[in-house]
Design a protein around this motif. Structure first.
Motif, PDB file in Angstrom:
ATOM      1  N   ILE A  40       0.347  -0.774   0.371  1.00 51.12           N
ATOM      2  CA  ILE A  40      -0.220  -0.056  -0.127  1.00 51.12           C
ATOM      3  C   ILE A  40       0.336   1.106  -0.286  1.00 51.12           C
ATOM      4  N   LYS A  41       0.762   1.879  -0.841  1.00 47.81           N
ATOM      5  CA  LYS A  41       1.570   3.259  -1.486  1.00 47.81           C
ATOM      6  C   LYS A  41       1.862   4.517  -0.324  1.00 47.81           C
ATOM      7  N   HIS A  42       0.279   4.481   0.392  1.00 47.18           N
ATOM      8  CA  HIS A  42       1.289   6.029   1.279  1.00 47.18           C
ATOM      9  C   HIS A  42       1.409   5.009   2.831  1.00 47.18           C
ATOM     10  N   ILE A  43       1.133   3.603   3.144  1.00 45.78           N
ATOM     11  CA  ILE A  43       1.410   3.041   4.076  1.00 45.78           C
ATOM     12  C   ILE A  43       3.170   2.686   3.901  1.00 45.78           C
TER      13      ILE A  43
ATOM     14  N   LEU B  33       9.416   7.064   5.705  1.00 50.73           N
ATOM     15  CA  LEU B  33       9.533   8.312   6.886  1.00 50.73           C
ATOM     16  C   LEU B  33       9.475   8.351   8.252  1.00 50.73           C
ATOM     17  N   TRP B  34       9.233   6.976   8.939  1.00 48.00           N
ATOM     18  CA  TRP B  34       8.699   6.657  10.600  1.00 48.00           C
ATOM     19  C   TRP B  34      10.491   5.770  10.682  1.00 48.00           C
ATOM     20  N   ALA B  35      10.923   5.162   9.707  1.00 48.78           N
ATOM     21  CA  ALA B  35      12.381   4.347   9.844  1.00 48.78           C
ATOM     22  C   ALA B  35      13.352   5.948   9.736  1.00 48.78           C
TER      23      ALA B  35
ATOM     24  N   VAL C 190       5.897  13.216   8.876  1.00 46.48           N
ATOM     25  CA  VAL C 190       4.855  12.311   9.515  1.00 46.48           C
ATOM     26  C   VAL C 190       4.566  12.866  10.338  1.00 46.48           C
ATOM     27  N   LEU C 191       3.601  13.623  10.523  1.00 49.74           N
ATOM     28  CA  LEU C 191       3.455  13.820  12.176  1.00 49.74           C
ATOM     29  C   LEU C 191       3.553  13.216  13.085  1.00 49.74           C
ATOM     30  N   LEU C 192       4.018  14.161  13.672  1.00 51.39           N
ATOM     31  CA  LEU C 192       4.594  13.152  15.490  1.00 51.39           C
ATOM     32  C   LEU C 192       3.860  12.402  15.568  1.00 51.39           C
ATOM     33  N   ASP C 193       2.441  12.440  16.057  1.00 52.84           N
ATOM     34  CA  ASP C 193       1.496  11.570  16.490  1.00 52.84           C
ATOM     35  C   ASP C 193       1.043  10.220  15.787  1.00 52.84           C
ATOM     36  N   GLU C 194       1.646  10.747  14.125  1.00 58.90           N
ATOM     37  CA  GLU C 194       1.607   8.941  13.756  1.00 58.90           C
ATOM     38  C   GLU C 194       3.029   8.332  13.947  1.00 58.90           C
ATOM     39  N   SER C 195       3.823   9.465  13.673  1.00 59.00           N
ATOM     40  CA  SER C 195       5.203   8.139  13.899  1.00 59.00           C
ATOM     41  C   SER C 195       5.500   7.330  14.781  1.00 59.00           C
TER      42      SER C 195
ATOM     43  N   GLN D 228      -1.464  -4.002   5.500  1.00 61.56           N
ATOM     44  CA  GLN D 228      -2.655  -3.730   5.323  1.00 61.56           C
ATOM     45  C   GLN D 228      -3.199  -3.701   7.625  1.00 61.56           C
ATOM     46  N   ALA D 229      -2.546  -4.617   7.897  1.00 62.74           N
ATOM     47  CA  ALA D 229      -2.728  -3.847   9.768  1.00 62.74           C
ATOM     48  C   ALA D 229      -2.083  -2.651  10.452  1.00 62.74           C
ATOM     49  N   ILE D 230      -1.334  -2.464   9.803  1.00 66.32           N
ATOM     50  CA  ILE D 230      -0.543  -0.814   9.864  1.00 66.32           C
ATOM     51  C   ILE D 230      -1.733  -0.212   9.460  1.00 66.32           C
TER      52      ILE D 230
END
Length: 120
Positions: free
Chosen positions: A2-5, A11-13, A50-55, A108-110
């Motif tokens: 899934i491209k956006h995930i 970015l998270w990594a 990536v927003l801080l809360d999303e990270s 998908q799970a994320i």
């Protein structure tokens, strides 16, 4: 995938799991950063996309809520930048097809868990 995930996980990594901890780009807990940098943290110049809360949500989801076989794939795929794909697949002890199937399942799970947090 899934491209956006995929983009969010990259970015998270990059934000939280890069080995260059003293540049302020992440790499673990705040305490570990302070110890590594001897109490001097310099805020990085690049802004997080990536927003801080999303990270933080992604960190929690990956570390606490993914099945172990999905966790290994996500950590290896996104956080291990030194290895070749063939080495990552070998480390995960699965075939190339299974590697990508599990990566998609993790996406998908994320996505599902992030959508659940937004709805709550």
């Amino acid at each position: 995938m899934i491209k956006h995930i995929d983009e969010m996980l990259k970015l998270w990594a990059q934000e939280l799991h890069t080995p260059d901890v003293c540049s302020g780009s992440g790499g673990g807990s705040m305490l570990a950063l302070l110890i590594e940098c001897q109490g001097e943290l310099i805020r990085g110049t690049r802004g997080s996309r990536v927003l801080l809360d999303e990270s933080a949500d992604i960190e929690l989801i990956v570390n606490k809520h993914l099945a172990p076989e999905l966790y290994v794939i996500v950590r290896e795929h996104y956080c291990n930048q030194e290895s070749l794909l063939s080495q990552k697949i070998t480390f995960c002890r699965c075939s190339r097809k299974t590697y990508y199937e599990r990566l998609h399942q993790a996406h998908q799970a994320i996505e599902s868990m992030l959508m659940g947090k937004k709805a709550a």
